[in-house]
Design a protein around this motif. Sequence first.
Motif, PDB file in Angstrom:
ATOM      1  N   ALA A   1      48.267  68.381  52.311  1.00 61.65           N
ATOM      2  CA  ALA A   1      48.902  69.682  52.103  1.00 61.65           C
ATOM      3  C   ALA A   1      50.422  69.582  52.176  1.00 61.65           C
ATOM      4  O   ALA A   1      51.133  70.405  51.590  1.00 61.65           O
ATOM      5  CB  ALA A   1      48.392  70.689  53.132  1.00 61.65           C
ATOM      6  N   ASP A   2      50.913  68.570  52.894  1.00 58.62           N
ATOM      7  CA  ASP A   2      52.355  68.361  53.010  1.00 58.62           C
ATOM      8  C   ASP A   2      52.888  67.395  51.959  1.00 58.62           C
ATOM      9  O   ASP A   2      54.054  66.980  52.021  1.00 58.62           O
ATOM     10  CB  ASP A   2      52.703  67.836  54.409  1.00 58.62           C
ATOM     11  N   GLY A   3      52.018  66.991  51.008  1.00 60.39           N
ATOM     12  CA  GLY A   3      52.498  66.199  49.884  1.00 60.39           C
ATOM     13  C   GLY A   3      52.121  64.729  49.880  1.00 60.39           C
ATOM     14  O   GLY A   3      52.511  63.998  48.962  1.00 60.39           O
ATOM     15  N   THR A   4      51.365  64.261  50.868  1.00 59.90           N
ATOM     16  CA  THR A   4      50.948  62.860  50.890  1.00 59.90           C
ATOM     17  C   THR A   4      49.828  62.642  49.872  1.00 59.90           C
ATOM     18  O   THR A   4      48.876  63.420  49.807  1.00 59.90           O
ATOM     19  CB  THR A   4      50.453  62.465  52.299  1.00 59.90           C
ATOM     20  N   ILE A   5      49.946  61.578  49.079  1.00 63.88           N
ATOM     21  CA  ILE A   5      48.946  61.262  48.064  1.00 63.88           C
ATOM     22  C   ILE A   5      48.001  60.199  48.619  1.00 63.88           C
ATOM     23  O   ILE A   5      48.431  59.137  49.070  1.00 63.88           O
ATOM     24  CB  ILE A   5      49.614  60.749  46.775  1.00 63.88           C
ATOM     25  N   PHE A   6      46.694  60.504  48.608  1.00 61.68           N
ATOM     26  CA  PHE A   6      45.677  59.573  49.074  1.00 61.68           C
ATOM     27  C   PHE A   6      44.842  59.085  47.892  1.00 61.68           C
ATOM     28  O   PHE A   6      44.493  59.862  46.997  1.00 61.68           O
ATOM     29  CB  PHE A   6      44.758  60.248  50.106  1.00 61.68           C
ATOM     30  N   THR A   7      44.533  57.805  47.901  1.00 63.15           N
ATOM     31  CA  THR A   7      43.638  57.192  46.928  1.00 63.15           C
ATOM     32  C   THR A   7      42.651  56.307  47.673  1.00 63.15           C
ATOM     33  O   THR A   7      42.806  56.056  48.884  1.00 63.15           O
ATOM     34  CB  THR A   7      44.412  56.336  45.918  1.00 63.15           C
ATOM     35  N   SER A   8      41.668  55.785  46.964  1.00 62.60           N
ATOM     36  CA  SER A   8      40.708  54.868  47.584  1.00 62.60           C
ATOM     37  C   SER A   8      41.412  53.643  48.135  1.00 62.60           C
ATOM     38  O   SER A   8      41.060  53.135  49.210  1.00 62.60           O
ATOM     39  CB  SER A   8      39.642  54.459  46.567  1.00 62.60           C
ATOM     40  N   ASN A   9      42.412  53.144  47.412  1.00 65.52           N
ATOM     41  CA  ASN A   9      43.150  51.965  47.888  1.00 65.52           C
ATOM     42  C   ASN A   9      43.915  52.269  49.167  1.00 65.52           C
ATOM     43  O   ASN A   9      44.001  51.426  50.067  1.00 65.52           O
ATOM     44  CB  ASN A   9      44.107  51.481  46.807  1.00 65.52           C
ATOM     45  N   VAL A  10      44.483  53.469  49.244  1.00 66.65           N
ATOM     46  CA  VAL A  10      45.196  53.861  50.468  1.00 66.65           C
ATOM     47  C   VAL A  10      44.234  53.879  51.646  1.00 66.65           C
ATOM     48  O   VAL A  10      44.552  53.365  52.734  1.00 66.65           O
ATOM     49  CB  VAL A  10      45.865  55.237  50.285  1.00 66.65           C
ATOM     50  N   PHE A  11      43.037  54.429  51.456  1.00 66.86           N
ATOM     51  CA  PHE A  11      42.083  54.500  52.558  1.00 66.86           C
ATOM     52  C   PHE A  11      41.578  53.114  52.972  1.00 66.86           C
ATOM     53  O   PHE A  11      41.348  52.860  54.154  1.00 66.86           O
ATOM     54  CB  PHE A  11      40.916  55.415  52.193  1.00 66.86           C
ATOM     55  N   ARG A  12      41.420  52.203  52.012  1.00 73.21           N
ATOM     56  CA  ARG A  12      41.017  50.840  52.367  1.00 73.21           C
ATOM     57  C   ARG A  12      42.098  50.151  53.199  1.00 73.21           C
ATOM     58  O   ARG A  12      41.811  49.477  54.192  1.00 73.21           O
ATOM     59  CB  ARG A  12      40.705  50.039  51.104  1.00 73.21           C
ATOM     60  N   THR A  13      43.354  50.336  52.785  1.00 73.95           N
ATOM     61  CA  THR A  13      44.463  49.760  53.554  1.00 73.95           C
ATOM     62  C   THR A  13      44.561  50.403  54.935  1.00 73.95           C
ATOM     63  O   THR A  13      44.797  49.731  55.939  1.00 73.95           O
ATOM     64  CB  THR A  13      45.791  49.951  52.789  1.00 73.95           C
ATOM     65  N   LEU A  14      44.362  51.714  54.966  1.00 72.45           N
ATOM     66  CA  LEU A  14      44.429  52.438  56.238  1.00 72.45           C
ATOM     67  C   LEU A  14      43.359  51.940  57.203  1.00 72.45           C
ATOM     68  O   LEU A  14      43.628  51.752  58.396  1.00 72.45           O
ATOM     69  CB  LEU A  14      44.257  53.935  55.986  1.00 72.45           C
ATOM     70  N   LYS A  15      42.156  51.694  56.699  1.00 67.65           N
ATOM     71  CA  LYS A  15      41.074  51.203  57.551  1.00 67.65           C
ATOM     72  C   LYS A  15      41.447  49.866  58.178  1.00 67.65           C
ATOM     73  O   LYS A  15      41.279  49.657  59.389  1.00 67.65           O
ATOM     74  CB  LYS A  15      39.790  51.064  56.745  1.00 67.65           C
ATOM     75  N   ALA A  16      41.967  48.948  57.371  1.00 64.50           N
ATOM     76  CA  ALA A  16      42.332  47.628  57.892  1.00 64.50           C
ATOM     77  C   ALA A  16      43.473  47.714  58.899  1.00 64.50           C
ATOM     78  O   ALA A  16      43.447  47.049  59.951  1.00 64.50           O
ATOM     79  CB  ALA A  16      42.723  46.711  56.727  1.00 64.50           C
ATOM     80  N   THR A  17      44.455  48.567  58.588  1.00 68.54           N
ATOM     81  CA  THR A  17      45.600  48.712  59.501  1.00 68.54           C
ATOM     82  C   THR A  17      45.163  49.373  60.799  1.00 68.54           C
ATOM     83  O   THR A  17      45.610  48.988  61.895  1.00 68.54           O
ATOM     84  CB  THR A  17      46.701  49.551  58.821  1.00 68.54           C
ATOM     85  N   TYR A  18      44.306  50.383  60.686  1.00 66.59           N
ATOM     86  CA  TYR A  18      43.771  51.040  61.883  1.00 66.59           C
ATOM     87  C   TYR A  18      43.037  50.034  62.770  1.00 66.59           C
ATOM     88  O   TYR A  18      43.241  50.005  63.997  1.00 66.59           O
ATOM     89  CB  TYR A  18      42.810  52.160  61.495  1.00 66.59           C
ATOM     90  N   TYR A  19      42.189  49.215  62.153  1.00 65.54           N
ATOM     91  CA  TYR A  19      41.358  48.289  62.939  1.00 65.54           C
ATOM     92  C   TYR A  19      42.228  47.349  63.763  1.00 65.54           C
ATOM     93  O   TYR A  19      41.977  47.133  64.962  1.00 65.54           O
ATOM     94  CB  TYR A  19      40.452  47.494  61.994  1.00 65.54           C
ATOM     95  N   ARG A  20      43.273  46.810  63.160  1.00 67.83           N
ATOM     96  CA  ARG A  20      44.168  45.906  63.891  1.00 67.83           C
ATOM     97  C   ARG A  20      44.914  46.662  64.991  1.00 67.83           C
ATOM     98  O   ARG A  20      45.052  46.162  66.122  1.00 67.83           O
ATOM     99  CB  ARG A  20      45.159  45.288  62.911  1.00 67.83           C
ATOM    100  N   SER A  21      45.379  47.866  64.688  1.00 65.69           N
ATOM    101  CA  SER A  21      46.111  48.656  65.686  1.00 65.69           C
ATOM    102  C   SER A  21      45.212  49.018  66.859  1.00 65.69           C
ATOM    103  O   SER A  21      45.642  48.988  68.030  1.00 65.69           O
ATOM    104  CB  SER A  21      46.668  49.935  65.048  1.00 65.69           C
ATOM    105  N   ALA A  22      43.950  49.372  66.567  1.00 64.37           N
ATOM    106  CA  ALA A  22      43.023  49.766  67.627  1.00 64.37           C
ATOM    107  C   ALA A  22      42.714  48.595  68.551  1.00 64.37           C
ATOM    108  O   ALA A  22      42.643  48.763  69.783  1.00 64.37           O
ATOM    109  CB  ALA A  22      41.736  50.311  67.018  1.00 64.37           C
ATOM    110  N   LEU A  23      42.536  47.413  67.993  1.00 60.07           N
ATOM    111  CA  LEU A  23      42.270  46.231  68.831  1.00 60.07           C
ATOM    112  C   LEU A  23      43.478  45.909  69.708  1.00 60.07           C
ATOM    113  O   LEU A  23      43.314  45.512  70.870  1.00 60.07           O
ATOM    114  CB  LEU A  23      41.912  45.034  67.962  1.00 60.07           C
TER     115      LEU A  23
END
Length: 406
Positions: free
Chosen positions: A305-327
């Motif tokens: 709603a604030d203008g960020t564009i999400f795609t499938s590739n963004v979510f795949r990258t987000l998942k990998a980045t999240y996993y490393r950050s969470a560990l």
Amino acid sequence: MADFHQNGNIATLHNLRTRPLDEMTYELETFAQTRKMSLILPCLYSELETDAMPNILAELSKVTYLHRIIIGLDRANEAQFRHAKEFFKGLNQNHIVIWNDSPRMLALGAQLEEMGLAPAEQGKGKNVWSALGYLIGCQDSSVMAIHDCDIVTYTNEMLARLIYPVANPNFPYQVAKGYYARIGQGNLNGRVTRLLVSPLLIALKRVVGDRDYIDYLRSFRYPLSGEFAMRTAILPDLRIPSDWGLEIGVLSEAWRNLAPKAVCQVEISDAYDHKHQDLSAEDANMGLSRMSTDICKAVFRKLAADGTIFTSNVFRTLKATYYRSALDLLEAYYNDAKMNGLTIDRHKEERAIELFAENIMRAGQFFLDNPHETPFIPTWNRVHSAAPGFLAALHAAAAADEAEFV
């Protein structure tokens, strides 16, 4: 453990252990002479049968500054509603139990359904929304607070500290969010905040870049707490999520409607424990699995709603980045717990992280597949515009249930 750190985004009001509760209560009683205060308790009938609820009732009976308590009762039949009314007779304040499953309330829900204004699903969001409608219809409170009904460690000091920042007319705050250390029975708790929300916000900042909204959410020490207080003038325009993203949704509404200086977080307890949800790894529609998905969707929707564009590739990258950050964060949490004599099961924590990573993808795919989704319950201003007599009908139905089933 007291500290006085401010990160600059929103005000943090600490408990420096320098003020007696009696002194704060006296001030609240003074404020209450010109600013009436109400408390909303969203409650499942099953919570009346726990050890937590009798203690909450006993503590609330000591409170002298509340004008009204509104109990929203879910999942109760007629006999259970009668029992709930008897149970809450111990409260010293003016109070009402709203039986959300009564024939009258269901009939009102059917009216909303016909107008396309009904909440999408049952749950805490709908319970809170209905109670807010009743409170708005009363037209006599300046301040309201909400807290959960499963708090094992509840004391009335929690409520006093929660409501004080918005009750004090000399403070600028219109929303106060409670925070606390999630410690109980020798464990470091708060899994969804620690293992999902914190690393997800770190990952989002890395993947989509700097966003004021991300910095805002990261300012909250416990963004998923169910305890918050508000000045009632903002309630008619409040959009309540219908899913399990209620707490994040309320913070997002404060971000949308208010200046940062009108929002604060307040330390309300040294230690806090409540009913723990199952992880429910085998069922994505239950427990923490469902909660994590709904929270992710709420954050993605707000950023979009604030203008960020999400795609499938963004979510795949987000998942990998999240996993490393969470560990990485898990290592810090483990060492923190160890140093303080607390317990963390690293195997279970890593399993939770793996589940949350999958749910980030699930939430992202749902977001992409449902671009026209409207997950919010309509604001009470919209309901009033569509059906000007509805608030009065809601008030009358609750009063009729209260009078009939004695």
